[in-house]
Scaffold this motif. Sequence first.
Motif, mmCIF file in Angstrom:
data_model
loop_
_atom_site.group_PDB
_atom_site.id
_atom_site.type_symbol
_atom_site.label_atom_id
_atom_site.label_comp_id
_atom_site.label_asym_id
_atom_site.label_seq_id
_atom_site.Cartn_x
_atom_site.Cartn_y
_atom_site.Cartn_z
ATOM 1 N N PRO A 143 0.563 -0.685 0.024
ATOM 2 C CA PRO A 143 -0.045 0.050 0.488
ATOM 3 C C PRO A 143 1.165 1.725 -0.088
ATOM 4 O O PRO A 143 0.743 2.170 -0.250
ATOM 5 N N LEU A 144 1.316 1.401 0.408
ATOM 6 C CA LEU A 144 2.875 1.937 0.880
ATOM 7 C C LEU A 144 3.116 2.793 -0.951
ATOM 8 O O LEU A 144 2.972 4.062 -1.372
ATOM 9 N N VAL A 191 1.566 2.227 -3.540
ATOM 10 C CA VAL A 191 0.451 2.084 -4.383
ATOM 11 C C VAL A 191 0.340 3.765 -4.279
ATOM 12 O O VAL A 191 0.281 4.305 -5.500
ATOM 13 N N GLU A 192 0.206 4.029 -2.978
ATOM 14 C CA GLU A 192 -0.815 5.655 -2.308
ATOM 15 C C GLU A 192 0.938 6.289 -3.028
ATOM 16 O O GLU A 192 -0.098 7.733 -2.775
ATOM 17 N N VAL A 193 2.345 6.509 -2.820
ATOM 18 C CA VAL A 193 2.394 7.429 -3.499
ATOM 19 C C VAL A 193 3.055 7.505 -4.879
ATOM 20 O O VAL A 193 3.236 8.335 -5.415
ATOM 21 N N ASN A 234 0.658 6.897 -6.927
ATOM 22 C CA ASN A 234 -0.993 7.710 -6.933
ATOM 23 C C ASN A 234 -0.652 9.168 -6.517
ATOM 24 O O ASN A 234 -0.759 10.268 -7.667
ATOM 25 N N HIS A 235 -0.139 8.909 -5.487
ATOM 26 C CA HIS A 235 0.517 11.249 -5.354
ATOM 27 C C HIS A 235 1.484 11.619 -6.214
ATOM 28 O O HIS A 235 1.296 12.570 -6.585
#
Length: 89
Positions: free
Chosen positions: A52-53, A55-57, A59-60
């Motif tokens: 998830p780290l 994926v979220e980074v 996306n950011h």
Amino acid sequence: MNAERPDPSNRSGQRTPLRDHVANSVRRYIGDLNGCGADNLYEIALRELEIPLFVEVLNHCDGNQSRAAAMLGIHRATLRKKLRDYGLN
């Protein structure tokens, strides 16, 4: 510089440190084992955090792997390898 959003449940405006969230999740996971042992907990925890780290980074960073790697503090090749290993590419 990104504005940091305070936790809406925390009225003082201070964020709960990430380590506290991780500790709560690990505690809950160990409790869910109901006395059974777990092999490779370190490896499991890293995988469960990294996926998830990343994926979220990503996306950011609008999918820009160079920017994401810089934000994570790792080399782009390392990020690409880990994304491939996790099937996230």
